[in-house]
Design a protein around this motif. Structure first.
Motif, PDB file in Angstrom:
ATOM      1  N   GLY A 232       0.505  -1.331   0.264  1.00 45.93           N
ATOM      2  CA  GLY A 232       0.173   0.176   0.373  1.00 45.93           C
ATOM      3  C   GLY A 232       0.780   0.860  -0.104  1.00 45.93           C
ATOM      4  N   VAL A 233       2.054   1.251   0.715  1.00 50.82           N
ATOM      5  CA  VAL A 233       3.110   2.429   1.327  1.00 50.82           C
ATOM      6  C   VAL A 233       3.961   2.666  -0.667  1.00 50.82           C
ATOM      7  N   PHE A 234       4.034   1.606  -0.695  1.00 47.91           N
ATOM      8  CA  PHE A 234       4.359   1.489  -2.457  1.00 47.91           C
ATOM      9  C   PHE A 234       3.554   2.439  -3.745  1.00 47.91           C
ATOM     10  N   LEU A 235       2.088   2.068  -3.592  1.00 52.51           N
ATOM     11  CA  LEU A 235       1.679   1.989  -4.709  1.00 52.51           C
ATOM     12  C   LEU A 235       1.388   3.515  -4.342  1.00 52.51           C
TER      13      LEU A 235
ATOM     14  N   ASP B 241       1.468  11.266 -10.292  1.00 50.67           N
ATOM     15  CA  ASP B 241      -0.234  11.302 -10.524  1.00 50.67           C
ATOM     16  C   ASP B 241      -1.489  10.327 -11.268  1.00 50.67           C
ATOM     17  N   VAL B 242      -1.640   9.846 -10.978  1.00 47.36           N
ATOM     18  CA  VAL B 242      -2.829   8.759 -10.993  1.00 47.36           C
ATOM     19  C   VAL B 242      -3.656   8.896 -11.369  1.00 47.36           C
ATOM     20  N   PRO B 243      -4.810   8.948 -12.271  1.00 46.33           N
ATOM     21  CA  PRO B 243      -6.060   9.107 -12.687  1.00 46.33           C
ATOM     22  C   PRO B 243      -6.881   8.499 -11.433  1.00 46.33           C
TER      23      PRO B 243
ATOM     24  N   LEU C 164      -8.717   1.263  -8.203  1.00 41.71           N
ATOM     25  CA  LEU C 164      -8.431   0.046  -7.957  1.00 41.71           C
ATOM     26  C   LEU C 164      -6.581  -0.042  -7.023  1.00 41.71           C
ATOM     27  N   VAL C 165      -6.346   0.846  -6.577  1.00 39.71           N
ATOM     28  CA  VAL C 165      -4.825   0.809  -6.560  1.00 39.71           C
ATOM     29  C   VAL C 165      -5.073   0.145  -5.000  1.00 39.71           C
TER      30      VAL C 165
ATOM     31  N   CYS D  94     -11.451   1.145   3.034  1.00 38.38           N
ATOM     32  CA  CYS D  94     -11.275   2.028   4.388  1.00 38.38           C
ATOM     33  C   CYS D  94      -9.854   2.940   3.462  1.00 38.38           C
ATOM     34  N   ALA D  95      -8.974   2.065   2.855  1.00 36.52           N
ATOM     35  CA  ALA D  95      -8.076   2.584   2.216  1.00 36.52           C
ATOM     36  C   ALA D  95      -8.481   3.876   0.785  1.00 36.52           C
ATOM     37  N   ASN D  96      -9.660   3.666   0.730  1.00 36.93           N
ATOM     38  CA  ASN D  96     -10.043   4.444  -0.270  1.00 36.93           C
ATOM     39  C   ASN D  96     -11.504   5.876   0.374  1.00 36.93           C
ATOM     40  N   SER D  97     -11.379   5.413   1.885  1.00 41.38           N
ATOM     41  CA  SER D  97     -12.802   6.286   2.587  1.00 41.38           C
ATOM     42  C   SER D  97     -11.763   7.757   3.068  1.00 41.38           C
ATOM     43  N   ILE D  98     -10.725   6.932   3.714  1.00 39.61           N
ATOM     44  CA  ILE D  98      -9.984   7.849   4.232  1.00 39.61           C
ATOM     45  C   ILE D  98      -8.846   8.943   3.441  1.00 39.61           C
TER      46      ILE D  98
END
Length: 469
Positions: free
Chosen positions: A163-166, A174-176, A182-183, A242-246
């Motif tokens: 997760g840290v790497f991505l 600057d990923v769309p 999806l990350v 959880c990842a996207n909500s933060i």
């Protein structure tokens, strides 16, 4: 005469030195206020855990107590390391051109200052080292059963590290926006591939009648349902959320870390209080419950007592393991917050939001309290549901949905996506409900709301115990 005075001041080296001194004094005052705010926040968040620690020290077994007490200094060292490394990362990202401008300060002098981005890399790196160290502490101090948690430790490290790497790749390249969703899906793959826990859940009482005996099996008096592959799908979606909500609930100085440290502090208190409540289960056996005789009733009682003891041990071990992950995360996040609290000197970037969301999701899943974690995420759930029309392009959605600053008053106002439609997120909803706020006051209010929801989560957990399941 006035113009002559201005020319003399511009040509006077002493005047320039005075301006520099004033700027340094102002920066020093701001730093002191930032440190004070973070200290007060940390003290308020840690106070419940500090009050629960004496009971833990008195009532739990030696190995569990040793692990918990060893995590505290390890986490403090992680806090110091993250705080220091953030300065280094900020300097390097500025040098490499990874920086941005604070949109919420546009029209002011602070709005023209370049702010280093992607500094979430600092706590992420420190965290991976700290968790490796706490894993060693757990294995050496946690007794024989601690070795059975090695796979969970390694899967947590792989998932969070991914997760840290991505997240850092996202900050640099600057990923769309659509790809960002999806990350976390890719980052959660190590967790799913290495998950060795059960897929059976305790069926809530209100729905047992609807499922019937064909779906539910009874074991030691518990009504269980094996979800199979559906449980893996649930874990997958929970970690992604959880990842996207933060990442979605953001946009003002300190909010990303503020909400994360509140949830992390709630998890740490849940871990410590549960370990203390379970008590000393080391070396205990079913025969120690005072049941004697060979009758069928006594055998049944012995079996039930042994099953209850095994469940208590599993619960305690799960929360000790969870604390090994949550304690260092809280520490490194507070280290970064000393730089990111209003007025922010650094931007945490998607590196931190993915790191934080993945870590909290992993802790809830591997610690076996994902339902309680959902209660802690109530503000994020509301924000996601309220934002969905814009997130899924059902209504106009600008790239940034930040509030709008009135430079004359220094207050933030709710922003609009179109002349007739406000941006749909919790930050703007709060400003619409309670009126314009300064950025600091707005962040304090939203962090306080997060804390109130975590408190509600504990209350709901207490009230529904024995009722819901």
């Amino acid at each position: 005469m006035a113009g002559s005075s201005r020319r003399r001041r511009a040509d006077d080296p002493k005047a320039d030195d005075d301006d520099d001194d004033d700027a340094k004094l102002s920066a020093t005052i701001i730093d002191r206020r930032r440190r004070r705010d973070v200290f007060v926040l940390a003290l308020c968040l840690l106070l419940p855990t500090l009050l629960a620690l004496p009971r833990l020290v008195r009532e739990v077994g030696e190995s569990a107590r040793a692990v918990v007490l060893a995590i505290a200094p390890a986490s403090f060292l992680a806090y110091l390391a993250a705080k220091r490394l953030t300065r280094t990362i900020a300097r390097l990202t500025l040098r490499r051109g990874v920086h941005g401008l604070d949109v919420n300060k546009a029209g002011t002098r602070a709005g023209d200052v370049r702010v280093p981005e992607a500094t979430g890399l600092a706590p992420g790196c420190v965290y991976l080292v700290a968790v490796t160290f706490t894993q060693c502490l757990h294995l050496f101090l946690g007794g024989a059963e601690a070795a059975s948690w090695a796979l969970e430790h390694n899967s947590a490290l792989a998932t969070v590290g991914f997760g840290v790497f991505l997240g850092f790749v996202d900050d640099v390249l600057d990923v769309p926006w659509r790809a960002k969703m999806l990350v976390p899906a890719f980052a959660s793959l190590p967790l799913l591939l290495s998950y060795a826990g059960g897929t059976t859940i305790l069926v809530p009482r209100p729905v047992r009648w609807a499922l019937g005996d064909d779906w539910i099996r009874t074991s030691d008096g518990n009504n269980l349902l094996d979800l199979g592959w559906a449980y893996y799908a649930y874990v997958f979606l929970l970690v992604i959320f959880c990842a996207n909500s933060i990442n979605i609930h953001a946009g003002i100085n300190g909010l990303e870390i503020g909400q994360s440290v509140v949830i992390a502090a709630a998890i740490v208190y849940l871990n410590v209080s549960t370990i203390a409540r379970v008590g000393d289960v080391e070396g205990a056996s079913g025969g120690e419950v005072g049941i004697s005789g060979g009758g069928s009733k006594n055998k049944a009682a012995y079996s039930a007592a042994a099953a209850a003891l095994a469940a208590a041990r599993q619960t305690q071990h799960a929360h000790v393991f969870s604390l090994c992950l949550a304690g260092p995360f809280l520490a490194v996040s507070l280290g970064l917050l000393t730089h990111n609290w209003y007025p922010s000197r650094v931007f945490v970037g998607d590196t931190y939001t993915y790191f934080a969301g993945m870590t909290l999701g992993v802790v809830g899943v591997l610690g076996h309290f994902s339902e309680t974690l959902v209660l802690f995420f109530l503000p994020q759930i509301f924000n996601f549901l309220y934002s969905s029309p814009q997130l899924f392009k059902l209504v106009p959605c600008p790239r940034h949905r930040l509030p709008k600053l009135d430079a004359a008053t220094g207050l933030l106002h709710a922003s609009k996506a179109t002349p007739t439609r406000y941006n749909m997120n919790l930050v703007n909803a709060y400003l619409r409900a309670f009126g314009p706020q300064t950025e600091r006051d707005l962040c304090v209010a939203l962090v306080s709301l997060q804390a109130a929801c975590c408190g509600f989560g504990f209350l709901a957990r207490h009230v529904l115990t024995g009722v819901w399941k």
